[in-house]
Design a protein around this motif. Structure first.
Motif, PDB file in Angstrom:
ATOM      1  N   UNK A  25       0.832  -1.209   0.000  1.00  0.00           N
ATOM      2  CA  UNK A  25       0.000   0.000   0.000  1.00  0.00           C
ATOM      3  C   UNK A  25       0.864   1.256   0.000  1.00  0.00           C
ATOM      4  N   UNK A  26       1.852   1.315   0.870  1.00  0.00           N
ATOM      5  CA  UNK A  26       2.676   2.514   0.977  1.00  0.00           C
ATOM      6  C   UNK A  26       3.718   2.618  -0.132  1.00  0.00           C
ATOM      7  N   UNK A  27       4.207   1.501  -0.606  1.00  0.00           N
ATOM      8  CA  UNK A  27       5.270   1.525  -1.597  1.00  0.00           C
ATOM      9  C   UNK A  27       4.795   1.609  -3.034  1.00  0.00           C
ATOM     10  N   UNK A  28       3.689   0.972  -3.351  1.00  0.00           N
ATOM     11  CA  UNK A  28       3.218   0.955  -4.733  1.00  0.00           C
ATOM     12  C   UNK A  28       1.860   1.628  -4.884  1.00  0.00           C
ATOM     13  N   UNK A  29       0.882   1.165  -4.146  1.00  0.00           N
ATOM     14  CA  UNK A  29      -0.493   1.607  -4.346  1.00  0.00           C
ATOM     15  C   UNK A  29      -0.646   3.116  -4.167  1.00  0.00           C
ATOM     16  N   UNK A  30      -0.068   3.660  -3.155  1.00  0.00           N
ATOM     17  CA  UNK A  30      -0.221   5.098  -2.887  1.00  0.00           C
ATOM     18  C   UNK A  30       0.756   5.971  -3.654  1.00  0.00           C
ATOM     19  N   UNK A  31       1.772   5.392  -4.252  1.00  0.00           N
ATOM     20  CA  UNK A  31       2.795   6.212  -4.903  1.00  0.00           C
ATOM     21  C   UNK A  31       2.808   6.095  -6.416  1.00  0.00           C
ATOM     22  N   UNK A  32       2.601   4.908  -6.966  1.00  0.00           N
ATOM     23  CA  UNK A  32       2.777   4.752  -8.409  1.00  0.00           C
ATOM     24  C   UNK A  32       1.553   4.247  -9.148  1.00  0.00           C
ATOM     25  N   UNK A  33       0.558   3.721  -8.466  1.00  0.00           N
ATOM     26  CA  UNK A  33      -0.617   3.189  -9.147  1.00  0.00           C
ATOM     27  C   UNK A  33      -1.604   4.323  -9.415  1.00  0.00           C
ATOM     28  N   UNK A  34      -2.023   4.464 -10.672  1.00  0.00           N
ATOM     29  CA  UNK A  34      -2.971   5.537 -11.002  1.00  0.00           C
ATOM     30  C   UNK A  34      -4.387   5.135 -10.592  1.00  0.00           C
ATOM     31  N   UNK A  35      -5.208   6.132 -10.307  1.00  0.00           N
ATOM     32  CA  UNK A  35      -6.580   5.926  -9.869  1.00  0.00           C
ATOM     33  C   UNK A  35      -7.520   6.745 -10.755  1.00  0.00           C
ATOM     34  N   UNK A  36      -8.500   6.089 -11.318  1.00  0.00           N
ATOM     35  CA  UNK A  36      -9.429   6.781 -12.209  1.00  0.00           C
ATOM     36  C   UNK A  36     -10.276   7.818 -11.473  1.00  0.00           C
ATOM     37  N   UNK A  37     -10.537   7.598 -10.196  1.00  0.00           N
ATOM     38  CA  UNK A  37     -11.385   8.528  -9.450  1.00  0.00           C
ATOM     39  C   UNK A  37     -10.719   9.877  -9.197  1.00  0.00           C
ATOM     40  N   UNK A  38      -9.409   9.954  -9.365  1.00  0.00           N
ATOM     41  CA  UNK A  38      -8.708  11.228  -9.188  1.00  0.00           C
ATOM     42  C   UNK A  38      -7.999  11.629 -10.481  1.00  0.00           C
ATOM     43  N   UNK A  42      -1.705   9.494  -9.546  1.00  0.00           N
ATOM     44  CA  UNK A  42      -1.429   8.686  -8.363  1.00  0.00           C
ATOM     45  C   UNK A  42      -1.880   9.479  -7.145  1.00  0.00           C
ATOM     46  N   UNK A  43      -2.167   8.826  -6.036  1.00  0.00           N
ATOM     47  CA  UNK A  43      -2.523   9.575  -4.832  1.00  0.00           C
ATOM     48  C   UNK A  43      -1.429  10.564  -4.417  1.00  0.00           C
ATOM     49  N   UNK A  44      -0.178  10.170  -4.614  1.00  0.00           N
ATOM     50  CA  UNK A  44       0.929  11.072  -4.284  1.00  0.00           C
ATOM     51  C   UNK A  44       0.899  12.317  -5.155  1.00  0.00           C
ATOM     52  N   UNK A  45       0.640  12.151  -6.460  1.00  0.00           N
ATOM     53  CA  UNK A  45       0.560  13.303  -7.367  1.00  0.00           C
ATOM     54  C   UNK A  45      -0.601  14.210  -6.996  1.00  0.00           C
ATOM     55  N   UNK A  46      -1.723  13.629  -6.642  1.00  0.00           N
ATOM     56  CA  UNK A  46      -2.890  14.430  -6.250  1.00  0.00           C
ATOM     57  C   UNK A  46      -2.627  15.195  -4.966  1.00  0.00           C
TER      58      UNK A  46
END
Length: 54
Positions: A25-38, A42-46
């Motif tokens: 979650x902290x290493x991939x999901x929140x940093x590099x995985x893109x999310x269509x809802x935003x 990535x959450x980090x970019x948002x």
């Protein structure tokens, strides 16, 4: 998350699963995985974008 992490591994203990999921979650999901809802960011970019606007 289940398809990408949980189903790909066999955990020996609850603690091992807990650590692996935290790292995922902290290493991939929140940093590099893109999310269509935003808007496919990535959450980090948002979060960075929101901090720049504020």
């Amino acid at each position: 998350m289940k398809k990408e992490e949980v189903y790909q591994n066999q955990y020996q203990s609850f603690e091992q699963a807990k650590l692996a999921l935290f790292q995922y979650i902290e290493g991939f999901y929140n940093r590099t995985r893109i999310h269509s809802s935003i808007n496919y960011l990535t959450p980090q970019e948002m979060e960075t974008l929101c901090q720049q606007v504020a």
